[in-house]
Design a protein around this motif. Sequence first.
Motif, PDB file in Angstrom:
ATOM      1  N   LEU A   1     -13.839   2.480   0.255  1.00  9.23           N
ATOM      2  CA  LEU A   1     -13.066   1.314   0.677  1.00  9.23           C
ATOM      3  C   LEU A   1     -13.561   0.214   0.387  1.00  9.23           C
ATOM      4  O   LEU A   1     -14.924  -0.035   0.490  1.00  9.23           O
ATOM      5  N   VAL A   2     -12.704  -0.769   0.282  1.00  9.82           N
ATOM      6  CA  VAL A   2     -13.123  -2.270   0.548  1.00  9.82           C
ATOM      7  C   VAL A   2     -12.511  -2.830   1.436  1.00  9.82           C
ATOM      8  O   VAL A   2     -11.122  -3.005   1.569  1.00  9.82           O
ATOM      9  N   THR A   3     -13.210  -3.335   2.541  1.00 10.25           N
ATOM     10  CA  THR A   3     -12.453  -4.020   3.732  1.00 10.25           C
ATOM     11  C   THR A   3     -12.631  -5.487   3.669  1.00 10.25           C
ATOM     12  O   THR A   3     -13.909  -5.950   3.601  1.00 10.25           O
ATOM     13  N   CYS A   4     -11.786  -6.317   3.927  1.00 10.72           N
ATOM     14  CA  CYS A   4     -11.805  -7.765   3.979  1.00 10.72           C
ATOM     15  C   CYS A   4     -11.095  -8.482   5.112  1.00 10.72           C
ATOM     16  O   CYS A   4      -9.997  -8.119   5.520  1.00 10.72           O
ATOM     17  N   HIS A   5     -12.195  -9.041   5.688  1.00 11.77           N
ATOM     18  CA  HIS A   5     -11.998  -9.785   7.002  1.00 11.77           C
ATOM     19  C   HIS A   5     -11.962 -11.189   6.794  1.00 11.77           C
ATOM     20  O   HIS A   5     -12.678 -12.051   6.307  1.00 11.77           O
ATOM     21  N   ALA A   6     -10.803 -11.706   7.515  1.00 15.40           N
ATOM     22  CA  ALA A   6     -10.639 -13.246   7.323  1.00 15.40           C
ATOM     23  C   ALA A   6     -11.755 -14.130   8.246  1.00 15.40           C
ATOM     24  O   ALA A   6     -11.936 -13.528   9.522  1.00 15.40           O
ATOM     25  N   GLU A   7     -12.245 -14.905   7.903  1.00 16.91           N
ATOM     26  CA  GLU A   7     -13.290 -15.641   8.362  1.00 16.91           C
ATOM     27  C   GLU A   7     -12.735 -17.209   8.838  1.00 16.91           C
ATOM     28  O   GLU A   7     -12.163 -17.583   8.258  1.00 16.91           O
ATOM     29  N   PRO A   8     -13.227 -17.433   9.924  1.00 16.53           N
ATOM     30  CA  PRO A   8     -12.650 -18.916  10.204  1.00 16.53           C
ATOM     31  C   PRO A   8     -13.281 -19.851   9.403  1.00 16.53           C
ATOM     32  O   PRO A   8     -14.735 -19.994   9.128  1.00 16.53           O
ATOM     33  N   TYR A   9     -12.693 -20.825   8.818  1.00 17.90           N
ATOM     34  CA  TYR A   9     -12.992 -21.813   7.704  1.00 17.90           C
ATOM     35  C   TYR A   9     -11.953 -22.631   7.456  1.00 17.90           C
ATOM     36  O   TYR A   9     -10.494 -22.694   7.960  1.00 17.90           O
ATOM     37  N   ALA A  10     -12.371 -23.737   6.496  1.00 21.40           N
ATOM     38  CA  ALA A  10     -11.308 -24.759   6.505  1.00 21.40           C
ATOM     39  C   ALA A  10     -10.159 -24.467   5.316  1.00 21.40           C
ATOM     40  O   ALA A  10      -9.225 -25.125   5.322  1.00 21.40           O
TER      41      ALA A  10
ATOM     42  N   HIS B   1      -6.219  -9.548   7.995  1.00 25.65           N
ATOM     43  CA  HIS B   1      -7.280  -8.603   7.219  1.00 25.65           C
ATOM     44  C   HIS B   1      -6.722  -7.468   6.356  1.00 25.65           C
ATOM     45  O   HIS B   1      -5.671  -6.963   6.718  1.00 25.65           O
ATOM     46  N   VAL B   2      -7.470  -7.058   5.149  1.00 25.12           N
ATOM     47  CA  VAL B   2      -7.173  -6.205   4.269  1.00 25.12           C
ATOM     48  C   VAL B   2      -7.977  -5.199   4.077  1.00 25.12           C
ATOM     49  O   VAL B   2      -9.167  -5.211   3.937  1.00 25.12           O
ATOM     50  N   VAL B   3      -7.422  -3.755   3.894  1.00 28.68           N
ATOM     51  CA  VAL B   3      -8.384  -2.884   3.382  1.00 28.68           C
ATOM     52  C   VAL B   3      -7.806  -2.390   2.021  1.00 28.68           C
ATOM     53  O   VAL B   3      -6.470  -2.119   1.875  1.00 28.68           O
ATOM     54  N   TRP B   4      -8.873  -2.175   1.024  1.00 33.09           N
ATOM     55  CA  TRP B   4      -8.391  -1.812  -0.231  1.00 33.09           C
ATOM     56  C   TRP B   4      -8.772  -0.283  -0.581  1.00 33.09           C
ATOM     57  O   TRP B   4      -9.785   0.087  -0.193  1.00 33.09           O
ATOM     58  N   SER B   5      -7.942   0.529  -1.244  1.00 28.66           N
ATOM     59  CA  SER B   5      -8.306   1.888  -1.453  1.00 28.66           C
ATOM     60  C   SER B   5      -7.843   2.210  -2.963  1.00 28.66           C
ATOM     61  O   SER B   5      -6.894   1.512  -3.495  1.00 28.66           O
ATOM     62  N   ARG B   6      -8.399   3.258  -3.357  1.00 30.92           N
ATOM     63  CA  ARG B   6      -8.011   3.549  -4.862  1.00 30.92           C
ATOM     64  C   ARG B   6      -6.454   4.134  -4.636  1.00 30.92           C
ATOM     65  O   ARG B   6      -6.030   4.851  -3.738  1.00 30.92           O
ATOM     66  N   SER B   7      -5.544   3.990  -5.713  1.00 33.79           N
ATOM     67  CA  SER B   7      -4.192   4.632  -5.378  1.00 33.79           C
ATOM     68  C   SER B   7      -4.106   5.891  -6.518  1.00 33.79           C
ATOM     69  O   SER B   7      -2.866   6.239  -6.849  1.00 33.79           O
ATOM     70  N   ASP B   8      -5.122   5.991  -7.312  1.00 36.59           N
ATOM     71  CA  ASP B   8      -5.028   6.985  -8.358  1.00 36.59           C
ATOM     72  C   ASP B   8      -5.688   8.007  -8.015  1.00 36.59           C
ATOM     73  O   ASP B   8      -6.447   8.434  -7.169  1.00 36.59           O
TER      74      ASP B   8
END
Length: 284
Positions: free
Chosen positions: A201-210, A277-284
């Motif tokens: 899995l790839v998990t992407c977390h929003a960080e506080p920034y401009a 926030h987003v989690v990416w996984s394989r779809s195939d």
Amino acid sequence: IYWNSVLADTPMPRAISDLITPGPRVSVGVGGRKHHRGTSVNVRVGRMPFVYRYAATDTQLHDDPNVALFFLEKDLHPGAKMKLHFANTISGASFLPRRAADSIPFSSTRLREILDRFSVEPNSAEAAAVKQTLRDCEEPAVRGERKTCATSLEAMVEFSTSSLGTTKVKAASTTVSKEGTPAQEYTVAASGVREMGGKELVTCHAEPYAYAIFYCHATSTSRGYEVDMVGKDGTTVEAAAVCHTDTTALNPEHVAFKVLDIKPGSAPVCHFLPHDHVVWSRSD
């Protein structure tokens, strides 16, 4: 994946949109504002407790709504009841077009220049949030982890596809039927637990920034789930959840161990994803 909007000034490149398999709606704050020197922006203050090296503070344990999102994998099953708070803590930041993002310094060694560019007062809480995000992004990965901080939508997709080893990917995030819902008890629906595909899995977390910055990390020791729940007040939630099956590399003072009262390596640690926030996984 359905994007709520497109990149500012330019449509999503066809090469990227062709990579993405339709799936749950994902809101990542895409498509917002241009930022020029001297233009004031609002930096949302607050750290995300999903960084592996992060040690919890007593203040966070009492005040951070994201703390309630941690749970044990054994407790995730139809009919399970959990007290959760799905709060909008960092939503609203917008991605810059890649060309613009790549032209802006993103390094703690150039912090003063970054603050000046976005008219952030050096001694403000917003400046501290920017500084901490840069530190999070510059920390080395822990054992078994691959990480990056994506400063554009294209960078997020490229990291996810390269980490998963395929261009056929699916993204999921948490959606709540009512905004501003309080902390309350949620019940997992009878058929409400679905495991995501693939071993990585790839998990992407929003960080506080401009502007939108996502702390993305990939690991082969995780399992992902899509979970349907209903709150006491009738609020429905389609939640994305990630379970870390090997926690031996996490900071022993991590918030998960304090909240769940366990030790590193003793049990899989899970958390629901906050909004955006987003989690990416394989779809195939």
